[in-house]
Design a protein around this motif. Structure first.
Motif, PDB file in Angstrom:
ATOM      1  N   PRO A  87     -30.741 -17.553 -42.352  1.00  0.00           N
ATOM      2  CA  PRO A  87     -30.265 -16.612 -41.325  1.00  0.00           C
ATOM      3  C   PRO A  87     -29.184 -17.253 -40.449  1.00  0.00           C
ATOM      4  O   PRO A  87     -29.251 -18.449 -40.163  1.00  0.00           O
ATOM      5  CB  PRO A  87     -31.521 -16.314 -40.496  1.00  0.00           C
ATOM      6  N   VAL A  88     -28.203 -16.450 -40.081  1.00  0.00           N
ATOM      7  CA  VAL A  88     -27.173 -16.914 -39.140  1.00  0.00           C
ATOM      8  C   VAL A  88     -27.421 -16.171 -37.828  1.00  0.00           C
ATOM      9  O   VAL A  88     -27.426 -14.938 -37.807  1.00  0.00           O
ATOM     10  CB  VAL A  88     -25.752 -16.609 -39.653  1.00  0.00           C
ATOM     11  N   PHE A  89     -27.675 -16.922 -36.764  1.00  0.00           N
ATOM     12  CA  PHE A  89     -28.015 -16.300 -35.482  1.00  0.00           C
ATOM     13  C   PHE A  89     -26.769 -16.095 -34.634  1.00  0.00           C
ATOM     14  O   PHE A  89     -25.834 -16.897 -34.688  1.00  0.00           O
ATOM     15  CB  PHE A  89     -29.010 -17.174 -34.715  1.00  0.00           C
ATOM     16  N   MET A  90     -26.816 -15.009 -33.851  1.00  0.00           N
ATOM     17  CA  MET A  90     -25.755 -14.767 -32.882  1.00  0.00           C
ATOM     18  C   MET A  90     -26.353 -14.996 -31.508  1.00  0.00           C
ATOM     19  O   MET A  90     -27.370 -14.400 -31.171  1.00  0.00           O
ATOM     20  CB  MET A  90     -25.285 -13.314 -32.981  1.00  0.00           C
ATOM     21  N   GLN A  91     -25.749 -15.857 -30.732  1.00  0.00           N
ATOM     22  CA  GLN A  91     -26.222 -16.064 -29.372  1.00  0.00           C
ATOM     23  C   GLN A  91     -25.134 -15.614 -28.412  1.00  0.00           C
ATOM     24  O   GLN A  91     -23.944 -15.706 -28.726  1.00  0.00           O
ATOM     25  CB  GLN A  91     -26.613 -17.537 -29.184  1.00  0.00           C
ATOM     26  N   ALA A  92     -25.568 -15.081 -27.275  1.00  0.00           N
ATOM     27  CA  ALA A  92     -24.601 -14.578 -26.295  1.00  0.00           C
ATOM     28  C   ALA A  92     -24.068 -15.760 -25.495  1.00  0.00           C
ATOM     29  O   ALA A  92     -24.643 -16.152 -24.479  1.00  0.00           O
ATOM     30  CB  ALA A  92     -25.262 -13.561 -25.370  1.00  0.00           C
ATOM     31  N   SER A  93     -23.005 -16.357 -25.994  1.00  0.00           N
ATOM     32  CA  SER A  93     -22.427 -17.517 -25.308  1.00  0.00           C
ATOM     33  C   SER A  93     -21.063 -17.794 -25.905  1.00  0.00           C
ATOM     34  O   SER A  93     -20.682 -17.191 -26.907  1.00  0.00           O
ATOM     35  CB  SER A  93     -23.304 -18.760 -25.523  1.00  0.00           C
ATOM     36  N   THR A  94     -20.350 -18.738 -25.322  1.00  0.00           N
ATOM     37  CA  THR A  94     -19.129 -19.229 -25.970  1.00  0.00           C
ATOM     38  C   THR A  94     -19.552 -20.240 -27.041  1.00  0.00           C
ATOM     39  O   THR A  94     -20.748 -20.522 -27.217  1.00  0.00           O
ATOM     40  CB  THR A  94     -18.184 -19.904 -24.954  1.00  0.00           C
ATOM     41  N   GLY A  95     -18.598 -20.798 -27.724  1.00  0.00           N
ATOM     42  CA  GLY A  95     -18.882 -21.756 -28.798  1.00  0.00           C
ATOM     43  C   GLY A  95     -19.687 -22.958 -28.322  1.00  0.00           C
ATOM     44  O   GLY A  95     -20.592 -23.435 -29.020  1.00  0.00           O
ATOM     45  N   SER A  96     -19.400 -23.415 -27.120  1.00  0.00           N
ATOM     46  CA  SER A  96     -20.103 -24.600 -26.608  1.00  0.00           C
ATOM     47  C   SER A  96     -21.602 -24.346 -26.489  1.00  0.00           C
ATOM     48  O   SER A  96     -22.406 -25.263 -26.689  1.00  0.00           O
ATOM     49  CB  SER A  96     -19.540 -24.997 -25.244  1.00  0.00           C
ATOM     50  N   GLY A  97     -21.992 -23.113 -26.181  1.00  0.00           N
ATOM     51  CA  GLY A  97     -23.415 -22.762 -26.149  1.00  0.00           C
ATOM     52  C   GLY A  97     -24.031 -22.950 -27.535  1.00  0.00           C
ATOM     53  O   GLY A  97     -25.164 -23.425 -27.663  1.00  0.00           O
ATOM     54  N   GLY A  98     -23.284 -22.603 -28.555  1.00  0.00           N
ATOM     55  CA  GLY A  98     -23.756 -22.818 -29.930  1.00  0.00           C
ATOM     56  C   GLY A  98     -23.959 -24.295 -30.224  1.00  0.00           C
ATOM     57  O   GLY A  98     -24.910 -24.682 -30.915  1.00  0.00           O
TER      58      GLY A  98
END
Ligand SMILES: *Cc1c(COP(=O)(O)O)cnc(C)c1O
Length: 359
Positions: free
Chosen positions: A29-40
């Motif tokens: 699974p590829v997750f989407m998180q509500a953040s900019t890239g740095s949050g990832g």
């Protein structure tokens, strides 16, 4: 706007999830998180590591420094493999370090170090790391995912991080993260404090066609459209197009006497050294003000020295013709007299020849 806990949104989320797996070349699974890239990037660290763990961080520019800064903030013992800016990491140095330090839990690197427009040999790094069961490879692929070949499962990448505003052609606001099976094993014992970034509840929610927290509905819907450029046959075409935009930019630079800065140039972004006496920051400001085109300059040691031109996102042949012309005009404005109309004609020819080629 639609509500995120509705059958309509659930079907969008399922569609996006399926496409994201293809885009990241993974069955995970590829997750989407509500953040900019740095949050990832932060999510990658807290979901696989524990305070006191030792890691090796490849630092070849601004974003390598960011990996190290995040890791240190969580009390992770961070060894730095310093690579001169503009150069790719030597995989043998990583192998030698891991041989001498078998306690290393993860190697952290960029696939493309955007600040120097340099690509690292990710596939070779993965070859080295994947044979070591106690070590993961964490890849900041924020300007590499969907911008160049990066096959997560086949190459054996353990964590891959992307960001919506880079190759995915969307505004800022979503980070993407996928973990290999090996990384999920590490996840079980990862003791870094986490709440918002915890992927375990996300995993349960995604299986039900939801996100754990509220979904970024507009971006996810846009992504459902954008991802069609990055799956199946279209993906090959998109990557070839990006590659050609990069080649064209390098050739335009050469035509005007601007050398490519990186020794391992990226397809996703190009750094051109401005001629002696031309401050690249002033040149980019002038281009923005006078010609309404936004290019980036350099950061820190590269400030004033390079122009950075991106090749990801929606860029037309007309944009590239405009770039050739505007760069010419701006250099002339800065009294670079070594170029004249014949260089401009040659640069335009480069654009039409390279970009109207049939596959
Ligand atoms: C842009 C970028 C980031 C940071 O992304 P934000 O969205 O600004 O947080 C990290 N790594 C690389 C390689 C990038 O290009």
């Amino acid at each position: 706007m639609i509500h995120h806990r509705t059958p309509e949104f659930e079907s969008t989320l399922r569609s996006v999830s399926a496409k994201l797996k293809q885009a990241f070349d993974t069955t995970q699974p590829v997750f989407m998180q509500a953040s900019t890239g740095s949050g990832g990037m932060e999510s990658a660290i807290v979901n696989t590591l524990s305070p006191g763990d030792e890691i090796l961080c490849v630092v070849s520019g601004k974003f390598g420094e960011r990996w190290a800064d995040i890791a240190k903030a969580y009390g992770i013992k961070t060894h730095i493999l310093e690579v001169p800016w503009g150069e790719a990491v030597d995989p043998q140095k990583v192998a030698a370090f891991l041989d001498a330090n078998t306690q290393i839990k993860a190697v952290l690197t960029q696939a493309c170090e955007t600040s120097t427009a340099t690509v690292h040999p990710i596939r070779q790094l993965a070859e080295i790391v994947k044979t070591r069961s106690q070590t993961l490879l964490l890849v900041d692929a924020i300007t590499a995912a969907c911008a160049m070949p990066l096959e997560m499962d086949k190459w054996g990448l353990d964590v891959v991080v992307g960001g919506s505003q880079k190759a995915f052609q969307l505004p800022t606001g979503l980070s993407f993260i996928a973990l290999s099976q090996k990384a999920w094993q590490f996840n079980k014992n990862a003791k870094c404090p986490k709440y918002y970034w915890d992927l375990q509840p996300e995993q349960k929610a995604l299986a039900k066609g939801e996100t754990h927290f509220s979904s970024v509905v507009p971006l996810v819907r846009a992504l459902d459209v954008a991802l069609d450029f990055f799956i199946g046959e279209e993906k090959l075409k998109t990557l070839r197009r990006i590659e050609r935009l990069a080649k064209t930019t390098r050739e335009i630079g050469e035509c005007y006497g601007l050398k490519v800065y990186s020794k391992s140039p990226s397809p996703s972004v190009t750094a051109l050294l401005t001629p002696a006496g031309v401050d690249s920051q002033k040149l980019r400001d002038h281009i923005e003000r006078e010609y309404n085109m936004t290019l980036m300059g350099g950061q820190e040691q590269l400030k004033g020295k390079i122009l950075r031109i991106g090749h990801i996102g929606y860029i037309t042949n007309e944009d590239m013709l405009a770039f050739a012309e505007i760069l010419y005009l701006a250099l002339r404005d800065f009294k670079v007299d070594s170029i004249d109309k014949t260089h401009l004609e040659r640069a335009k020819k480069i654009v039409t020849t390279n970009l109207t080629q049939k596959d």
